[in-house]
Design an enzyme around this catalytic site. Structure first.
Site, PDB file in Angstrom:
ATOM      1  N   HIS A 105       0.846  -1.198   0.000  1.00 44.71           N
ATOM      2  CA  HIS A 105       0.000   0.000   0.000  1.00 44.71           C
ATOM      3  C   HIS A 105       0.874   1.237   0.000  1.00 44.71           C
ATOM      4  O   HIS A 105       2.000   1.221   0.504  1.00 44.71           O
ATOM      5  CB  HIS A 105      -0.954   0.015   1.196  1.00 44.71           C
ATOM      6  CG  HIS A 105      -0.264  -0.105   2.515  1.00 44.71           C
ATOM      7  ND1 HIS A 105       0.123  -1.310   3.046  1.00 44.71           N
ATOM      8  CD2 HIS A 105       0.126   0.829   3.402  1.00 44.71           C
ATOM      9  CE1 HIS A 105       0.713  -1.113   4.198  1.00 44.71           C
ATOM     10  NE2 HIS A 105       0.750   0.180   4.439  1.00 44.71           N
ATOM     11  N   HIS A 107       0.863   5.302   1.050  1.00 46.04           N
ATOM     12  CA  HIS A 107       0.221   6.369   1.812  1.00 46.04           C
ATOM     13  C   HIS A 107       0.256   7.661   1.000  1.00 46.04           C
ATOM     14  O   HIS A 107       1.299   8.010   0.439  1.00 46.04           O
ATOM     15  CB  HIS A 107       0.993   6.646   3.106  1.00 46.04           C
ATOM     16  CG  HIS A 107       1.024   5.520   4.080  1.00 46.04           C
ATOM     17  ND1 HIS A 107       0.232   5.475   5.194  1.00 46.04           N
ATOM     18  CD2 HIS A 107       1.775   4.383   4.111  1.00 46.04           C
ATOM     19  CE1 HIS A 107       0.490   4.366   5.879  1.00 46.04           C
ATOM     20  NE2 HIS A 107       1.428   3.698   5.252  1.00 46.04           N
TER      21      HIS A 107
END
Ligand code: AMP
Length: 141
Positions: A105, A107
């Site tokens: 992932h 940010h």
């Protein structure tokens, strides 16, 4: 040292399967973006590829090639939606580097000169605030 295999029951895998909810911002065939529940600044969101990998280190470069245009699009949207001065884009690989959820992932954290960055994995945001911020992002996409 933890086992460095992909756990298909990690929390982002569950979000991708629709088993737990998220405040969705964006979705296409390859990626999903949603609000971080412990934002380090107003508008902090996460972008995850749908294909499984623990992080950047084991990801297929073809997945990264599709992911980063989405990251760019959402970073531009986040800057506009939250009237930010800049945007922090970060991505942690393994626990020693700060990773706590082991599905790749990225940010995206809108930054204002006047607002210090809050701690990573700090405190839970009010769901109503997350819903409103997801809507602000969707409105500029
Ligand atoms: P990292 O340290 O890069 O693995 O960060 C994981 C991030 O996921 C942290 O910023 C957490 O606040 C966030 N997070 C954890 N659980 C959830 C969840 N269920 N929905 C959205 N964000 C989450």
């Amino acid at each position: 040292m933890t086992s460095q295999t992909y756990d298909p029951n990690n929390i982002f895998a569950k979000i991708l399967k629709g088993e737990i909810p998220c405040h969705k911002v964006y979705e296409d065939d390859d990626a999903l973006a949603f609000m971080d529940v412990m934002p380090q600044a107003e508008g902090h969101l996460l972008v995850v590829p749908k294909v499984a990998s623990r992080n950047l280190l084991d990801a297929d470069p073809a997945v990264l090639a599709k992911l980063y245009p989405v990251v760019q699009k959402l970073a531009v949207a986040a800057k506009e939606a939250f009237d930010a001065d800049g945007v922090l884009v970060s991505q942690f690989n393994e626990a020693a580097a700060g990773q706590t959820v082991f599905h790749l992932h990225v940010h995206i954290i809108p930054r204002k000169e006047s607002a210090p960055l809050r701690p990573h994995s700090g405190s839970m945001e009010d769901p109503a605030v997350l819903a409103r911020n997801a809507e602000r992002l969707r409105a500029v996409l």
